[in-house]
Every structure is written in structure tokens, then in C-alpha cells.
Design an enzyme around this catalytic site. Structure first.
Site, PDB file in Angstrom:
ATOM      1  N   ARG A 196       0.826  -1.215   0.000  1.00  0.00           N
ATOM      2  CA  ARG A 196       0.000   0.000   0.000  1.00  0.00           C
ATOM      3  C   ARG A 196       0.862   1.268   0.000  1.00  0.00           C
ATOM      4  O   ARG A 196       0.356   2.362  -0.243  1.00  0.00           O
ATOM      5  CB  ARG A 196      -0.943   0.000   1.202  1.00  0.00           C
ATOM      6  CG  ARG A 196      -0.268  -0.031   2.543  1.00  0.00           C
ATOM      7  CD  ARG A 196      -1.300  -0.104   3.681  1.00  0.00           C
ATOM      8  NE  ARG A 196      -0.682  -0.190   4.991  1.00  0.00           N
ATOM      9  CZ  ARG A 196      -0.288  -1.309   5.580  1.00  0.00           C
ATOM     10  NH1 ARG A 196      -0.446  -2.457   4.938  1.00  0.00           N
ATOM     11  NH2 ARG A 196       0.262  -1.310   6.778  1.00  0.00           N
ATOM     12  N   TYR A 197       2.152   1.108   0.297  1.00  0.00           N
ATOM     13  CA  TYR A 197       3.035   2.273   0.343  1.00  0.00           C
ATOM     14  C   TYR A 197       3.876   2.434  -0.924  1.00  0.00           C
ATOM     15  O   TYR A 197       4.244   3.547  -1.278  1.00  0.00           O
ATOM     16  CB  TYR A 197       3.983   2.183   1.543  1.00  0.00           C
ATOM     17  CG  TYR A 197       3.275   2.143   2.870  1.00  0.00           C
ATOM     18  CD1 TYR A 197       2.462   3.203   3.282  1.00  0.00           C
ATOM     19  CD2 TYR A 197       3.406   1.051   3.718  1.00  0.00           C
ATOM     20  CE1 TYR A 197       1.804   3.164   4.500  1.00  0.00           C
ATOM     21  CE2 TYR A 197       2.756   1.001   4.936  1.00  0.00           C
ATOM     22  CZ  TYR A 197       1.949   2.064   5.324  1.00  0.00           C
ATOM     23  OH  TYR A 197       1.301   2.026   6.528  1.00  0.00           O
ATOM     24  N   THR A 198       4.202   1.342  -1.584  1.00  0.00           N
ATOM     25  CA  THR A 198       5.094   1.442  -2.748  1.00  0.00           C
ATOM     26  C   THR A 198       4.303   1.674  -4.029  1.00  0.00           C
ATOM     27  O   THR A 198       3.120   1.350  -4.120  1.00  0.00           O
ATOM     28  CB  THR A 198       5.941   0.165  -2.899  1.00  0.00           C
ATOM     29  OG1 THR A 198       5.070  -0.959  -3.043  1.00  0.00           O
ATOM     30  CG2 THR A 198       6.835  -0.050  -1.686  1.00  0.00           C
TER      31      THR A 198
END
Length: 800
Positions: A118-120
Site C-alpha cells: 500500500r506504500y510502494t
């Protein structure tokens, strides 16, 4: 719905189901396809990103969206496995050319986990799009996805040989694969040469493709291993780190590691080297630091002053992942089954795939060109009778009626009529007529060219060569890994492995050995040594931990023990029995021990037996690499024992003393150097029932101290000894008595280092000063020291 119940044995069901499962994981999970170099999950990730427009020229998208697309449409497995595969495709220390560009934490060479999906963010790399180029031109076959809602490609067009460029690793049921990455320009050049000459040999191919080219660089050793792998699919090479040397301001040197072997965990490597330093397995390392930053990998190993940096480097090559062996196992899916393939087979399979891809694309483009040609011809015809066409269309009821009228009246085809009725009025100008005529000429040339490619195999191969050359020109990069022809033999100096430290070596008569720190020895003193009852000190001396101890036994054997392998035991504590270090026989007794600093010497050992045999062997003969069992020092015949071992730097006098009081003195120059398995020559001509008690080196300033079984000690000066030749009877040192004659049970050469003696019976011992024993004449029996009625019969004597 009727049920069908089958009566099957468990063995049949298990065998059948495991067979299906094995086939699935071999073909659909763990092994790459030889044509595009991708495993199914990798192929699905790249295709999902491509089909959703997540290409290099667009903005980055959340990785979670791609993972969701892959799971939802193509790969119904866990999200973590899909994300891990996606991350690997973005790691420039795993792939020679990354296929996915990723923003955010995508892991590290230290094996740190990547940030959550969900962050990259990610998108296809420019090179990855070459794998997918022309996929929409019916170049490859598509099959239904897992739920038949869409289609997915069986293989990607793969416009460059990705299997060799990025390599692959995987394990499946009964198969594993390890294909190293290579330099893209070299692989393409080799492929071009293969196209020109399908009979090209591996040797010839290796002029262009030198060997693996790892993303982490490093030095590859062993061209023979590369050649074997390229020929058979299996081979072994050595990959070592790139290590440079720097000099610090304080004069110390440090080793700087800037490249490490492929797939080695950097943090684990640093930890391992530091453990070797902390555990004192290697001497000379002050500190190990990981100085890696955004500018690149850097590990610093600071060394002590005046240490041999090359030896430390060699030790680390052998005992850490600073150097590894890489084993080729080039297994890939070919024609639906796993195959072990050499480089010619891999290139051939790739080339056949490209021939099929380019042929399919050409057919697709030809079909489209012919269809467009047909339309253009219709439009040109319509424009030539434009007024009539317009009048006919205006008089028609609707679009369908107009099309039918055009077909019926002017013999247009369905496709041409459709194009005419869809034509906008502004297109009906002279400019557009000229443009259509120009397009018609271009289409004629294109169709001719495409038909030529399909009809002429060489023309098709030329297309492949041109496109490969374009990719090579666009994406080529310098080789990262250096290749050396030979595998270097690693030689490690002992000084590197063992810290240099002066210690005290001690050996007892009962065979207990130990090393003790100088500090512990000085705090206790010689007399306080830890001993078992009835045992006594045979020898103690200062040695270095880098020395080697040679322990000689009565069986004519010796134990080769590096000092650093001896247990470090306090002086007051009991040592370790030699049999715990090297197994010896129950009746085997230690008779002497020596330490060697360097076996490259002119010194020699002299061995003397109880039955009067003697031998000389040079020190270098005793060097060995075998520590685990006793070795032959001299051949001892049956019913004989080795009783004396001496070490001399040069030839000198030795004296032989027998039980019946005979003595023979001669020079060791009379002895020839012999091998370890020789029995030697006669030392002294023994009387009947006589035997040798001792053989020792002697000089003019020495005296001889002898003990008899009756408790008498006799001390004589050197001048009484008469230098003679070997193998004679010698002189008499005792006065022979008819009743209860004296017999010598022990004798020693007394030097300036000796001051005390100890007499032993079975149950008692008596100590005294050597200087209290007055020197005697030749034909005497000495002075009585103990009363054997109380003390017991004397059996041995020790001097210190």
C-alpha cells in the site's frame, strides 16, 4: 445430478494426485519458460501492468492495485507471493536489468523486507516493454484465465533473450534451476552470431558472451566451468568480492569491499567477518564496518599494523561469503517440459520463438494492410464518381439502403460501402484524393515487403537481427563482473588464523598436556602444577600459539598438534590427556615432546630404542596436515621400545648408557639421514640380557647422573666418557658385584640448567640437590641415597 463413486486404492489416488501436482508446480510455478525467461507469476504481473496502461511513460501506480489486478484476473494465489515476485523484478541487485521500476522501499541487499504494497508504487521499465512489444498483434497464443472471464498470454513476445539476460532461480518437484544473469549486449551479439551460423560452437559463442554478468559485479573465476555449463547446462564457477586496499592516516591498512558475490546477504557477510574477528579465528582485524550509503556498497575491514593483508583476504575468502561457488543448473520449460539446456539450445529455442513471433506479427500486419488497401481502393473509386455516389446516397432511405445501393449499382464490396457511407463531407477534397493515392502506393510497398518477409526465411531473420540490434544499441551497458580464466588456489598463512601469543607448554610423564598463559604460570610457579597422584612433570617450556607440538611415544609414533589447538588450562589445574586429542593405544607412553616454529630447518631428530637401534631424520619430514591420528616417526621392531628422542641443530656427541652400566659415546655425524619408516642402525653392541636405559646429547661441560635399583646415585664428569665409534661395546661405568649387582635404572646428562633430582620407587619419591652428589671415578657404584628396605627399589629418576 447423479453421483459417480469410484473404488480406488489410496496408493493409486496419492500417486495420481501427486503426479498432477508435480506437473503443475513444474510447469506453472517454479521454472521459467525458455522463450521469455519468465515464470507464470512474473508473466502475469508484467501483462497485467501492460494491459492496464501502467507503462514506463505514465505515472507510478500503487503496487497494491497491480497485485489486486493480478490476483483478480490471472493468479488466484496469496497477495504476498505476488508482491514478493513483483518486488524481485524491481531489485537491481537481483536482476541485471530490472523489469519494474518501483518508488519506495523495495527491500535491500541486506535482505530487509520491502515496505507494504500500500506504500510502494510501480510501473513497467522501458526494457520490460520490449518483452511485451507486439503482444496485441496476435504474436503469441492466449488461453482462458483461471475462471474463463478473460484471456492471458501463454508466453510473451520477448523481443530480447530475457532468460540469459536476467537469469532465473527456482525449486520445484524433482527439479531446480540456477541460471545466472548475463550482459544484454553480449547475449544479443551471441544470438546474432548464432543466426548467421547455426552450427557455431560453444567456444566460438564464448568470444561474444564471455560469461555471467552479475548485477552485484564481483570477480568470476573459472572459464572451464563456464564452458562446461554452456555445453551441458551444468558447471561450477567461483565468484569473489572485489577488494581493494587503502592506507589510513595512522599507517594502518584497511580492506575495502565494493562488490560482493551474487545473492550474498551483505549484513550477514559483515556479521560473519566480525564474528571471525571476535572469536579470534583470524588475527589482524581491528574492526569491521558497513559504510554503505546511497553512493554505493562499501564494507571496510580495518587491519592491525604490519599484518599480511593478502593472507587475511585469503582467509576471509575461504571462511566467509566473501567468495562463493556458483553452480549452473540451466533448467527451463521447453516444449511443455523441463529440460537441462546448454547455451546453444537456449539461444536456438529463443530464436525459434522469435521466428514465430515475427511471422505472426507479419501475418497480422499483412492482413491489416490488405484490408486497408481494399478500403482505400473503394474510396478512390468513389471519389472518381463522387457526384453519382452523392446522388445515390441522397436518394436512399437510410444508411443500410445506401450501402445496398452502392453494392448493387457500382459493385462496391460490403467493407468499401461501409467506408463510403461513413465518409465525412470535408474529406471529399482534392487533397484527400491525393493522400489516398499516396497511401495506396505506400500500402502496395508495405504489402510487397511483408509478403517478402513471409516468403523468404532470410528476410525474416534479417528483421529479427535488425530489431535485436536496435535493442542492443538502446539498452547496452558495460560489463559489471570481471572474468578471470583460472580459479585461484587460496593459501592461508597460519599467522592469520592464530593470534600470536607466548604460552607455557607442559607435558607430564603420564601424558597430560596443556598450554597455560604466562600470567597463570608466573602466579603459581613450577612446583604448583596440577598433577594426578604418582605423576610428574616431564617437560615445560615457553612456546608460541603459532608453533606446533610433536609428541613422541614409545611405539615410535608421533602426534602432530598445533599449539593453538591445545586447551588453555590454568597451571594449577590438570591438563588434557593426549589420547583425548589424538587416539593412542592403551600401553603407549609419551617419552618426549618438542615444539617446532618452522619446519623449514636443517635441524634433525635422533631416535634410540631399548634394544640398541638408532636413527636420524630431518625435521622437515615431520610436517603434515593430518592431525587426527598418530604418525610413524621411526620403525620399532617387535619386543622393542623407543626410549629416547633428541633434537639437534647440528651434529654433536651423544652418549648411550645401558642397564648393566656400559656407556658408548660417539658423534651423530656417523648416522645417515633416513626416512620416517626406517628402523635405523645399531647404536651399541649390547651384552646378553643388557638393554639401553638412555641415549642423550652430551658436551664437555656436562656431567652424567645415574641411579641404580639399589638406591645409589653416581655422578661422573664428561672426561670419563671415551669418544669412540658407533656399534662398539663401550666402557664400563659400574663396579661389578657378584651378589646383588647394581643395575642402572635411569640416567641423565646434567647441564647448567639442572639443579635437582627426584628418585622414584613404586610408592615413594626422594628429592635432592644434584650438586650434593660428588663426582665419582669410573669403576664405582656411587653413593647410597635411600634405603631400599624402607623406600623400595628405585625404578626411575627425574632431574629439573
Amino acid at each position: 445430478m447423479s453421483e459417480i463413486i469410484q473404488d480406488l486404492s489410496l496408493e493409486d489416488v496419492l500417486g495420481d494426485r501427486f503426479g498432477r501436482y508435480s506437473k503443475y508446480i513444474i510447469q506453472e510455478r517454479a521454472l521459467p519458460d525458455v522463450r521469455d525467461g519468465l515464470k507464470p507469476v512474473q508473466r502475469r504481473i508484467l501483462y497485467a501492468m501492460y494491459s492496464s496502461g501502467n507503462t514506463h511513460d505514465k505515472n507510478f501506480r500503487k503496487s497494491a492495485k497491480t497485485v489486486g489486478d493480478v490476483i483478480g484476473q490471472y493468479h488466484p494465489h496469496g497477495d504476498s507471493s505476488v508482491y514478493e515476485a513483483m518486488v524481485r523484478l524491481s531489485q537491481d541487485w537481483k536482476l541485471r536489468h530490472v523489469l519494474i521500476e518501483m518508488h519506495g522501499n523495495n527491500g535491500s541487499i541486506d535482505n530487509d523486507p520491502p515496505a507494504a504494497m500500500r506504500y510502494t508504487e510501480a510501473k513497467l521499465s522501458l526494457l520490460a516493454e520490449e518483452l511485451l512489444r507486439d503482444i496485441n498483434k496476435e504474436t503469441v497464443s492466449f488461453i482462458p484465465n483461471y475462471d474463463d472471464t478473460t484471456l492471458e498470454p501463454m508466453v510473451l513476445p520477448s523481443r530480447f533473450p530475457n532468460l540469459l539476460v536476467n537469469g532465473s532461480t527456482g525449486i520445484s518437484a524433482g527439479y531446480a534451476t540456477d541460471i545466472p544473469p548475463h550482459n544484454l549486449a553480449e547475449v544479443i551479439q551471441a544470438t546474432l552470431k548464432y543466426i548467421d551460423n547455426p552450427d557455431i560452437t560453444v567456444n566460438q559463442l564464448m568470444k561474444y558472451i564471455k560469461g555471467p554478468d552479475f548485477p552485484t559485479g564481483g570477480i568470476i573465476q573459472g572459464i572451464d566451468g563456464i564452458k562446461k555449463a554452456y555445453e551441458s547446462g551444468k558447471g561450477r564457477i567461483i565468484v569473489r568480492s572485489k577488494v581493494e586496499e587503502e592506507t589510513l592516516r595512522n599507517g594502518r591498512k584497511q580492506l575495502i569491499i565494493t562488490e560482493i558475490p551474487y545473492e550474498v546477504n551483505k549484513s550477514s557477510l559483515v556479521k560473519r567477518i566480525d564474528e571471525l574477528r571476535a572469536d579470534k579465528k583470524v588475527d589482524g582485524i581491528v574492526e569491521v564496518r558497513d559504510e554503505t550509503d546511497r553512493t554505493g556498497l562499501r564494507i571496510a575491514i580495518e587491519l592491525k599494523k604490519d599484518v599480511n593483508s593478502e593472507s587475511i583476504k585469503n582467509y576471509l575468502y575461504k571462511n566467509s561469503d566473501l567468495q562463493i561457488s556458483y553452480n549452473f543448473n540451466m533448467v527451463a520449460i521447453s516444449d511443455g517440459r523441463p529440460k537441462l539446456m546448454g547455451i546453444r539450445q537456449i539461444i536456438d529455442s529463443y530464436l525459434n520463438h522469435q521466428i514465430e513471433v515475427v511471422a505472426n506479427r507479419t501475418k497480422f500486419e499483412l492482413d491489416n494492410a490488405e484490408k486497408r488497401m481494399h478500403i482505400v481502393e473503394g474510396l478512390i473509386k468513389a471519389l472518381s464518381i463522387l457526384d453519382k455516389v452523392i446522388e445515390l446516397i441522397r436518394s436512399s432511405k437510410n444508411k443500410r439502403d445506401a450501402k445496398e445501393n452502392l453494392i448493387e449499382v457500382y459493385e462496391f464490396t460490403e467493407e468499401q460501402a461501409e467506408a463510403i457511407v461513413m465518409l465525412q463531407l470535408y474529406r471529399l477534397t482534392n487533397t484527400d484524393i491525393v493522400a489516398l493515392e499516396g497511401e495506396h502506393k505506400e500500402l502496395e510497398a508495405l504489402i510487397k515487403q511483408l509478403r517478402h518477409i513471409l516468403d523468404n526465411h532470410d528476410a525474416l531473420l534479417n528483421v529479427i537481427k535488425e530489431e535485436l540490434n536496435e535493442i542492443k544499441k538502446k539498452f547496452k551497458s558495460e560489463r559489471l563482473s570481471l572474468i578471470e580464466a583460472e580459479i585461484e588456489e587460496i593459501k592461508i598463512d597460519k599467522e592469520v588464523m592464530v593470534p600470536s601469543e607466548e604460552v607455557i607448554l607442559s607435558m607430564t610423564r603420564h601424558g597430560y598436556i596443556k598450554r597455560t598463559s604466562i600470567r597463570s604460570f608466573n602466579a603459581s610457579g613450577v612446583e604448583d602444577i596440577g598433577l594426578k597422584d604418582g605423576d610428574s612433570l616431564l617437560k615445560h617450556q615457553e612456546v608460541n600459539t603459532q608453533d606446533t607440538v610433536l609428541v613422541f611415544t614409545n611405539k615410535g609414533r608421533y602426534l602432530f598438534i598445533p599449539v593453538h589447538k591445545l586447551a588453555d588450562i590454568r597451571w594449577k589445574e590438570l591438563g588434557q590427556h593426549v589420547s583425548q586429542i589424538v587416539p593412542i593405544e592403551e600401553d603407549e607412553v609419551v617419552i618426549n615432546v618438542f615444539n617446532e616454529k618452522d619446519f623449514n630447518t636443517d635441524a634433525f631428530y635422533v631416535f634410540a630404542t631399548q634394544n640398541g637401534m638408532i636413527k636420524k631424520s630431518t625435521v622437515p619430514l615431520f610436517k603434515t596436515t593430518r592431525f587426527n591420528k598418530p604418525l610413524i616417526a621411526t620403525k620399532v621392531k617387535e619386543n622393542d621400545d623407543l626410549i629416547s628422542v633428541m633434537r639437534f641443530e647440528k651434529d654433536q656427541l651423544i652418549t648411550v648408557i645401558t642397564n648393566k652400566g656400559m656407556s658408548l659415546t660417539y658423534n651423530t655425524s656417523e648416522l645417515s639421514d633416513t626416512g620416517l619408516r626406517a628402523a635405523g642402525v645399531k647404536s651399541i653392541n649390547l651384552k646378553a640380557e643388557d638393554f639401553v636405559v638412555v641415549t642423550e646429547g652430551v658436551s664437555e661441560n656436562d656431567t652424567i647422573l645415574m641411579a641404580t635399583q639399589r638406591g645409589s646415585l653416581k655422578r661422573i664428569s664428561f672426561k670419563i666418557l671415551q669418544v669412540a665409534k658407533r656399534a662398539q661395546r663401550g666402557i664400563t661405568l659400574l663396579k661389578e658385584l657378584k651378589k646383588n649387582p647394581h643395575r642402572i635404572v635411569a640416567a641423565h646428562v646434567v647441564t647448567g640448567e639442572h639443579s635437582q633430582y627426584t628418585l622414584y620407587s613404586k610408592s615413594n619419591e626422594e628429592h635432592g640437590l644434584i650438586n650434593d652428589i660428588h663426582k665419582s671415578e669410573q669403576y664405582t657404584n656411587g653413593s647410597f641415597i635411600v634405603d631400599t628396605d624402607d623406600f623400595g627399589e628405585v625404578i626411575d629418576m627425574y632431574i629439573s
